[in-house]
Each structure stands twice: as C-alpha cells, then as structure tokens.
Design an enzyme around this catalytic site. Structure first.
Site, mmCIF file in Angstrom:
data_model
loop_
_atom_site.group_PDB
_atom_site.id
_atom_site.type_symbol
_atom_site.label_atom_id
_atom_site.label_comp_id
_atom_site.label_asym_id
_atom_site.label_seq_id
_atom_site.Cartn_x
_atom_site.Cartn_y
_atom_site.Cartn_z
ATOM 1 N N THR B 25 48.756 39.982 44.750
ATOM 2 C CA THR B 25 48.035 38.520 44.874
ATOM 3 C C THR B 25 47.296 39.147 43.391
ATOM 4 O OG1 THR B 25 45.549 38.194 45.633
ATOM 5 C CG2 THR B 25 45.704 40.482 45.858
ATOM 6 N N CYS B 31 36.576 39.149 43.430
ATOM 7 C CA CYS B 31 37.408 39.649 44.116
ATOM 8 C C CYS B 31 38.038 40.821 44.617
ATOM 9 C CB CYS B 31 38.403 38.591 45.242
ATOM 10 S SG CYS B 31 37.462 36.488 45.026
ATOM 11 N N HIS B 48 42.504 39.694 50.237
ATOM 12 C CA HIS B 48 42.158 39.522 49.070
ATOM 13 C C HIS B 48 40.380 38.986 49.640
ATOM 14 C CE1 HIS B 48 42.279 37.577 44.993
ATOM 15 N NE2 HIS B 48 40.853 37.295 45.233
#
Lengths: 206, 164
Positions: B25, B31, B48
């Site tokens: 990711t 995040c 995520h």
C-alpha cells in the site's frame, strides 16, 4: 454519497466558476510576484475516489511540496497548493534569488519561503471567493510538507471518509513559461459546505 | 529482485496474500497500514485504515476496510477463511503520522495518533500481539509485506527503506 450523485451539470459549472474566480486571482498574484505572465488551465471539478486523488499530481508516491491550509468560516474546507520539486526550486530562484542547491532537502528558510508563497496565493484565492459568495472565509496559518502526494493529500480527505469513498474537489493548474513551472490548487470543501456555497450564489438546491 | 506477485491494497481497502505474494500500500499519511501474519501457514493480510472508529460513519454503502474497529475483524475473517489461526497471528503496523504541524490543533487533526491508538486497542481485544511498529512522526510511508518471510518493508522520503 447520495449528496453528490444528485449534483447536476449546472451545479458543477457553478463550482467550476468558484474555482475559476479563486484561482484566477491567485494566478494574478503569482504573476505579480514573478513579474511574468502565468497561464491557468480551465478548472476541473470532479468527484474522485480517494485512490485517484493523488494521481492528479503524479501518483501516490510522487514527492511533492504541499502547502496546506484549513479554510475556516461559513463554508469550511481544506486547501492545498501543490508543486513538484523542480518547480519549487525554480520559484525560489526566480522569486527570491536564492542560491538553491540541487541536492536533496530544503533549508528552513527555503521551506518558509515556499510556505509563504502558498499562503499568499491561497489567501488571494479565498478572499476573492469570499467576496464572490459573500460568505466569510479565512485561511488558517499555512503548514508545509515535502512528502509523498498520497500521504499529504489523504489528510485533506478525512472529512469525506465518514461519508463515502470519494471526495469532491475543485482543481486548477497553473503554468508559467511552457510548463517549466507548474502548480496545482485543490479546494476540497467539507461535504456540508456545498449547500452554503450554492445558497450564497443563488443556486436552488431542492 | 525477483518479480513477485504483488497485491495492491488501496486507500480504505484490505486484502490477503498467500504463496509468497507481496502486499503493498502506498502513500500512508495519517492512515495506518496494518498487517497480520500467520507464520506457519504463511498467510498475510493488510488493511489501509483511514479512520479510528465507525461510530461517525454516515455513508450509505458501508466500507468495512476504512475504520480500525471494523477493518480488523473483517481482515481476521478473511484470513481465517483462508486457513489462518487466530492464536498464531502477529501484527505489525506503520503509518499514523501527523503530516502537518498545525497551530491550534483540534482533535480531528490528530487523526494519525488516534488511528494508531484505535488499532492497538482492537488488536488487544483479539489478543493479537503487535510484534513491531513504525508509527507516528510527520512523514509519509509506503509499505510492502512479504507473505513468504513475514517481513514488513517501510519506505519513506527522508529515511529510505527499512524492514521490521
């Protein structure tokens, strides 16, 4: 995202005009600072999935310089002024006659100068928008980051996170001297702000 | 490097990988990239996570992967369905940065640290140990998790690549 799926083409045009007026004033400010003509692309208004927002500035991992301001007032939102590294160094050289090294990293002075440029441009964007809509709007003090586009932009999408997986953003691109200097403006109004903007401009939302 | 099978995990997304595939990711800011791993079956999962809690959700089509408190149970279910055992799972996480130092911080701008806190709390509830983490700071990260080795590679602009 039921709120946005109902947006009519006409309403999107209104938002484009919002971007046009704001960014037009910001481009004028930049042009005065540089003492050179600055071109501006037609603003784009799009409802983008989070994943694709960073693609607009070269992909999630592209290193960018981002100046972030929170818009406070009647129609709150987030605002980014994003430039890529080459353009940033050029800006510093042209504007401040700084001897900018081509090496990695920026000095505090360089970052502070870029932050201030972002601040001036965002300020002129917002003040023209506030005049146009008659809504009080003021930028927070600016903050700057040099990092991956995905990481910085996601910060401005949080208000949308609780509503869905896409965000509505008003994007304008600046060009000076055949793309040798390129900058992007993103205005991401909070979901609740659209109704206020439309109302202020006399657009009836059912 | 040998060309490995790459499984991309988007923003507010989750996925699992087996057979030596690599989960990736990109552009984690505030995040949190959370990984779970069963070292015996070599099954890996990655989420995520964008927001700490689903309490605030107002969306019409609910996305489990977006919130810490719903993404972890969902990832667990997917991994168990693939043959993983909860007791063997180990967690690693990265991200949760504060990208901009703003004056006059409100709680909503402290989203990175809150994401980390929330992930930690949910993992504790499932008694899954966090064996390594690289969280906080003020920089973005791209992460890759190798399901063959169980290693998490973290890349950032300032600090290059490291493995935990």
């Amino acid at each position: 995202m039921s709120l946005f799926s109902r947006f009519e083409a006409f309403e999107l045009d209104v938002l484009k005009e919002v971007g046009n007026i704001g960014a037009g004033n910001a481009a004028t400010a930049l042009s005065r600072l540089l003492d050179k003509p600055v071109d501006m692309a037609v603003p784009k208004v799009s409802l983008l999935p989070f994943e694709e927002v960073a693609d607009r500035v070269g992909g999630s991992e592209q290193i960018v310089i981002a100046v972030f301001l929170r818009v406070e007032g009647e129609a709150p939102g987030n605002m980014f002024f994003i430039i890529e590294e080459q353009s940033a160094r050029r800006l510093l050289r042209q504007l401040l006659s700084m001897q900018v090294e081509e090496t990695d990293g920026y000095t505090d002075m360089e970052l502070s100068a870029l932050c201030e440029i972002g601040n001036i441009l965002a300020g002129s964007y917002l003040s023209s928008l506030a005049d146009f809509t008659q809504l009080p709007m003021a930028p927070s003090p600016p903050a700057i980051a040099v990092d991956m586009a995905g990481a910085v932009l996601s910060y401005g999408l949080m208000q949308y996170g609780e509503m869905g997986d896409s965000a509505l953003l008003i994007e304008t691109t600046f060009l000076e001297d055949c793309q040798s200097l390129e900058g992007h403006f993103f205005l991401i109004p909070d979901p609740e702000s659209f109704e206020k903007i439309f109302k202020a401009l006399g657009v009836v939302v059912e | 490097m040998i060309q490995q099978n790459l499984v991309k995990v988007g923003m507010a997304d989750l996925n699992i990988a087996t057979d030596g595939a690599v989960l990736k990711t990109t552009g984690l800011g505030s995040c949190v990239g959370l990984t779970l791993y069963d070292p015996i079956k070599k099954i890996a999962g990655m989420a995520h996570v964008m927001l700490p809690s689903s309490d605030i959700a107002r969306e019409t089509t609910f996305n489990f992967a977006k919130y810490a408190d719903t993404a972890i149970p969902e990832l667990l279910d997917r991994m168990i369905a693939a043959g993983a055992h909860v007791v063997r799972l180990k967690a690693k996480m990265a991200g949760g940065a504060q990208m901009f130092a703003m004056s006059g911080q409100t709680d909503s701008l402290r989203i990175g640290p809150r994401n980390v806190e929330s992930c930690t709390a949910v993992l504790n509830r499932f008694k899954i140990p966090i064996v390594a983490q690289d969280t906080g700071g003020s920089f973005g990260r791209t992460i890759e998790f190798d399901s063959a080795k169980g290693m998490l590679a973290i890349r950032s602009v300032q600090f290059g690549t490291k493995e935990i």
